[in-house]
Design an enzyme around this catalytic site. Structure first.
Site, PDB file in Angstrom:
ATOM      1  N   ALA A 143       6.587   4.883   8.063  1.00 19.43           N
ATOM      2  CA  ALA A 143       7.742   4.048   7.744  1.00 19.43           C
ATOM      3  C   ALA A 143       8.578   3.775   8.985  1.00 19.43           C
ATOM      4  O   ALA A 143       8.699   4.634   9.863  1.00 19.43           O
ATOM      5  CB  ALA A 143       8.606   4.738   6.692  1.00 19.43           C
ATOM      6  N   GLU A 148      -3.595   5.420   1.879  1.00 21.27           N
ATOM      7  CA  GLU A 148      -3.478   4.495   0.765  1.00 21.27           C
ATOM      8  C   GLU A 148      -2.391   3.492   1.115  1.00 21.27           C
ATOM      9  O   GLU A 148      -1.407   3.840   1.747  1.00 21.27           O
ATOM     10  CB  GLU A 148      -3.080   5.201  -0.539  1.00 21.27           C
ATOM     11  CG  GLU A 148      -4.132   6.099  -1.130  1.00 21.27           C
ATOM     12  CD  GLU A 148      -4.052   7.536  -0.629  1.00 21.27           C
ATOM     13  OE1 GLU A 148      -4.991   8.303  -0.899  1.00 21.27           O
ATOM     14  OE2 GLU A 148      -3.054   7.890   0.040  1.00 21.27           O
ATOM     15  N   ASN A 191       0.584  -5.190   0.009  1.00 19.08           N
ATOM     16  CA  ASN A 191       1.240  -5.031   1.306  1.00 19.08           C
ATOM     17  C   ASN A 191       0.374  -5.642   2.418  1.00 19.08           C
ATOM     18  O   ASN A 191      -0.319  -4.946   3.155  1.00 19.08           O
ATOM     19  CB  ASN A 191       1.518  -3.546   1.575  1.00 19.08           C
ATOM     20  CG  ASN A 191       2.426  -3.343   2.772  1.00 19.08           C
ATOM     21  OD1 ASN A 191       2.568  -4.224   3.624  1.00 19.08           O
ATOM     22  ND2 ASN A 191       3.030  -2.174   2.845  1.00 19.08           N
ATOM     23  N   TYR A 217      -3.641  -2.147   9.664  1.00 19.40           N
ATOM     24  CA  TYR A 217      -4.696  -1.149   9.529  1.00 19.40           C
ATOM     25  C   TYR A 217      -6.056  -1.736   9.900  1.00 19.40           C
ATOM     26  O   TYR A 217      -6.850  -1.102  10.596  1.00 19.40           O
ATOM     27  CB  TYR A 217      -4.718  -0.552   8.118  1.00 19.40           C
ATOM     28  CG  TYR A 217      -3.397   0.071   7.707  1.00 19.40           C
ATOM     29  CD1 TYR A 217      -2.556   0.691   8.631  1.00 19.40           C
ATOM     30  CD2 TYR A 217      -2.966   0.015   6.389  1.00 19.40           C
ATOM     31  CE1 TYR A 217      -1.344   1.245   8.253  1.00 19.40           C
ATOM     32  CE2 TYR A 217      -1.753   0.579   6.008  1.00 19.40           C
ATOM     33  CZ  TYR A 217      -0.951   1.183   6.944  1.00 19.40           C
ATOM     34  OH  TYR A 217       0.250   1.726   6.573  1.00 19.40           O
TER      35      TYR A 217
END
Length: 154
Positions: free
Chosen positions: A80, A113, A118, A125
């Site tokens: 985050a 995950e 998103n 990723y």
């Protein structure tokens, strides 16, 4: 933040018990169902498999990434950034650092995950080599959205 961060403004450090309040603050500003303080405390103080890395930008904590290192596998628990630090590639820098540390610690694979909706995270990723591995149905408790499982060979 007064200027766009540069590579010279970025540093990393391992989170300790003293950083839990800051991690909770970042978590609350980032997720609809944030992890409670107790979860961070248990991971940082008691879980020998857990590692939390914080990214600092312009001498201010901008975000964090938590992972569990078990045998030759690393699993990202959370990643985050505070809203004001998004869009400067700090998430990429943080994830690259965590991937390096996991590999250095003997991990051969890494998994995570991510919400199926998103797109920015999934794009990051994929850029770093993660592949789609499966779906966890109704994974997120706020809206029962599915999670996409992604993994990468380190």
């Amino acid at each position: 933040m007064n200027k766009t961060p540069s590579i010279y403004d970025i540093s990393f450090k391992r989170a300790t018990e003293l950083d839990i309040d800051r991690l909770v603050e970042i978590e609350q500003q980032s997720f609809t169902v944030p992890w409670p303080e107790e979860a961070f405390y248990n991971d940082i103080v008691h879980n020998r498999f857990a590692v939390y890395i914080m990214v600092e930008c312009n001498w201010e904590v901008a975000g964090y990434c938590g992972m569990w290192l078990v045998m030759d596998e690393a699993h990202i628990t959370n990643i985050a950034l505070l809203p004001q630090f998004r869009g400067y590639k700090l998430g990429e820098a943080l994830l690259r650092k965590v991937m390096f540390l996991a590999k250095e610690a003997g991990a051969e694979t890494m998994s995570l995950e991510v919400r199926v909706s998103n797109k920015p995270a999934k794009s990051l990723y994929k850029k770093l080599g993660f592949q789609e591995g499966g779906i966890r149905k109704n994974y997120y408790t706020d809206n029962y959205e599915d999670a996409l499982v992604m993994w990468v060979n380190l």
